[in-house]
Design a protein around this motif. Structure first.
Motif, PDB file in Angstrom:
ATOM      1  N   THR A 199     110.877  46.515 -52.296  1.00 56.72           N
ATOM      2  CA  THR A 199     111.098  47.942 -52.034  1.00 56.72           C
ATOM      3  C   THR A 199     112.458  48.348 -52.603  1.00 56.72           C
ATOM      4  OG1 THR A 199     109.898  47.609 -49.980  1.00 56.72           O
ATOM      5  CG2 THR A 199     111.083  49.695 -50.212  1.00 56.72           C
ATOM      6  N   VAL A 239     114.858  42.456 -42.021  1.00 51.52           N
ATOM      7  CA  VAL A 239     113.769  42.306 -42.985  1.00 51.52           C
ATOM      8  C   VAL A 239     114.232  42.769 -44.355  1.00 51.52           C
ATOM      9  CG1 VAL A 239     111.433  43.059 -43.597  1.00 51.52           C
ATOM     10  CG2 VAL A 239     112.019  42.644 -41.198  1.00 51.52           C
ATOM     11  N   TRP A 240     113.951  41.936 -45.374  1.00 48.68           N
ATOM     12  CA  TRP A 240     114.145  42.364 -46.768  1.00 48.68           C
ATOM     13  C   TRP A 240     113.043  41.750 -47.618  1.00 48.68           C
ATOM     14  CZ3 TRP A 240     116.565  39.748 -51.327  1.00 48.68           C
ATOM     15  CH2 TRP A 240     116.680  40.652 -52.408  1.00 48.68           C
ATOM     16  N   ASP A 241     112.252  42.615 -48.275  1.00 52.15           N
ATOM     17  CA  ASP A 241     111.123  42.077 -49.046  1.00 52.15           C
ATOM     18  C   ASP A 241     111.459  41.892 -50.528  1.00 52.15           C
ATOM     19  OD1 ASP A 241     111.083  44.640 -50.126  1.00 52.15           O
ATOM     20  OD2 ASP A 241     109.181  45.224 -49.206  1.00 52.15           O
ATOM     21  N   PRO A 272     111.896  35.959 -49.844  1.00 53.01           N
ATOM     22  CA  PRO A 272     110.598  36.529 -50.240  1.00 53.01           C
ATOM     23  C   PRO A 272     109.901  35.561 -51.198  1.00 53.01           C
ATOM     24  CG  PRO A 272     112.372  38.131 -50.489  1.00 53.01           C
ATOM     25  CD  PRO A 272     113.032  36.818 -50.231  1.00 53.01           C
ATOM     26  N   ARG A 326      99.395  33.659 -46.622  1.00 52.70           N
ATOM     27  CA  ARG A 326     100.149  34.513 -45.701  1.00 52.70           C
ATOM     28  C   ARG A 326     100.095  34.033 -44.237  1.00 52.70           C
ATOM     29  NH1 ARG A 326     102.618  39.933 -46.050  1.00 52.70           N
ATOM     30  NH2 ARG A 326     103.229  40.346 -43.916  1.00 52.70           N
ATOM     31  N   PRO A 349     111.155  38.092 -44.804  1.00 61.77           N
ATOM     32  CA  PRO A 349     110.628  38.991 -45.828  1.00 61.77           C
ATOM     33  C   PRO A 349     109.607  40.017 -45.347  1.00 61.77           C
ATOM     34  CG  PRO A 349     109.608  36.833 -46.019  1.00 61.77           C
ATOM     35  CD  PRO A 349     110.578  36.740 -44.900  1.00 61.77           C
ATOM     36  N   TRP A 350     109.069  39.833 -44.152  1.00 60.34           N
ATOM     37  CA  TRP A 350     107.995  40.740 -43.722  1.00 60.34           C
ATOM     38  C   TRP A 350     108.282  41.311 -42.335  1.00 60.34           C
ATOM     39  CZ3 TRP A 350     105.116  35.790 -44.948  1.00 60.34           C
ATOM     40  CH2 TRP A 350     104.814  35.717 -46.319  1.00 60.34           C
TER      41      TRP A 350
END
Ligand SMILES: NC(=O)c1ccc[n+]([C@@H]2O[C@H](COP(=O)([O-])OP(=O)(O)OC[C@H]3O[C@@H](n4cnc5c(N)ncnc54)[C@H](OP(=O)(O)O)[C@@H]3O)[C@@H](O)[C@H]2O)c1
Length: 312
Positions: free
Chosen positions: A35, A30-32, A54, A285, A11-12
């Motif tokens: 967006t 990456v896919w958050d 995420p 995080r 995710p990041w």
């Protein structure tokens, strides 16, 4: 495709910058889920074997049906009861056990201290410009049942002992060498408990586990805290007890959730509520990044993944 040539989706960005480069030959995407229009092309999704989802983004599960090669999902949540039934057969689930221990344990401690030391009352007094002290209950010397003595529960116990409370740990089964009681002994333990903290996952055995009978077994003025899952505590039974002023409560999780405007819990006497923010702090995080990096390296090396759910 074998696991060795399947890619990972995380995710990041920038994790490799902070934690060292990714293993040679591994495709990391990456896919958050936040967006707009950021979903990877289907050609990339076709190669994803490990997906780190995420955290806390509603609707991210929609990607599951576009991941034909998926072998394993890493959730960053500790509670995965709503994700588990969505996974295709054969897809391994790993949860975020450990990521939320510090954050949730410190919130639980904060809720207990707030209730015992009447912090909501003093905040209201400050707002009214009043200076009218009185003595309060304390956490020191209290007997605190930690019901659900797993990763978060034991982190809470460490913090409670530092505050000079006596901890009574309860889990699904007794662990005599650790002083942990079985849940079958719970009702018998409750008459001597000042603070009962629920840190339970939601599953068939825990829904409604703390109901009218358990609440009735607590002594007058006891505090009930829930930082696990809302449905483990019977809301109507709790409302009946707090309405008379016999018990008090501090809740980070509720049933239903979100708690709708106008729900009687909001205005019930002696009830302090936070909106499911136990895991939502700056402590999450860095711990999540360390787990993701460890899992990606294990994935690339063909090793067993950490945190399988259910636990073996
Ligand atoms: N408020 C928040 O923001 C927040 C944040 C993170 C997590 N959570 C919730 O907290 C839960 C606990 O997380 P964790 O990481 O501590 O989980 P965990 O390490 O798996 O621990 C769960 C504990 O619950 C006990 N348990 C399970 N079923 C039980 C039953 N029927 N009766 C009595 N005890 C039972 C387990 O007993 P054994 O030790 O005998 O297996 C274990 O001690 C999560 O599932 C999640 O729902 C909330």
């Amino acid at each position: 495709m074998t696991r060795a040539n399947l890619d990972v989706l995380i995710p990041w960005p920038d994790l490799a910058v902070r934690h060292g480069s990714w293993p040679d030959g591994l495709g990391v995407h990456v896919w958050d889920a936040v967006t707009p229009d950021s979903e990877p092309d289907q050609e990339v999704l076709d190669r994803i074997g490990l997906w780190v989802m995420p955290y806390g983004v509603g609707g991210a599960e929609r990607l599951l049906e576009r991941l034909p090669a998926l072998r394993a999902v890493q959730s960053l949540s500790a509670g995965v009861e709503s994700l588990e039934p969505l996974l295709p057969a054969g897809v391994r689930l790993c949860n975020g056990r450990g990521l939320h221990d510090a954050s949730t344990a410190e919130l639980a401690l904060g809720l207990i201290l707030a209730a015992q030391r009447e912090l909501p009352h003093w905040a209201a007094e400050q707002a009214a410009g009043r200076w009218a002290p009185h003595r309060t209950r304390s956490l020191a010397d209290s007997r605190v049942a930690v019901i659900g003595y797993g990763s978060i529960g034991s982190a809470l116990a460490t913090r409670l002992r530092a505050c000079e409370a006596e901890v009574v740990p309860v889990a699904s089964r007794a662990r005599p060498d650790e002083g942990v009681y079985a849940v079958s002994d719970l009702t018998a333990l409750l008459p001597d408990i000042d603070v009962a903290v629920l840190v339970l996952p939601e599953n068939a055995a825990t829904v409604g586990l703390f109901g009218a009978k358990q609440l009735a077994a607590l002594p007058d003025d006891a505090l009930v805290v829930n930082v696990g899952r809302g449905r483990t505590l019977d809301t109507d039974a709790l409302l009946a007890e707090v309405a008379t002023g016999r018990l008090r409560a501090a809740l980070d999780v509720t049933d239903p959730e979100p708690l709708p405007a106008g729900h009687p819990l909001y205005t019930a006497p002696g009830v302090f509520i936070t909106p499911h923010v136990g895991g939502g702090s700056a402590a999450f995080r860095p711990r999540a990044e360390r787990l993701i990096v460890a899992q990606v390296r294990r994935w690339a090396a063909g090793e067993e993944l950490l945190n399988p759910f259910p636990r073996g």
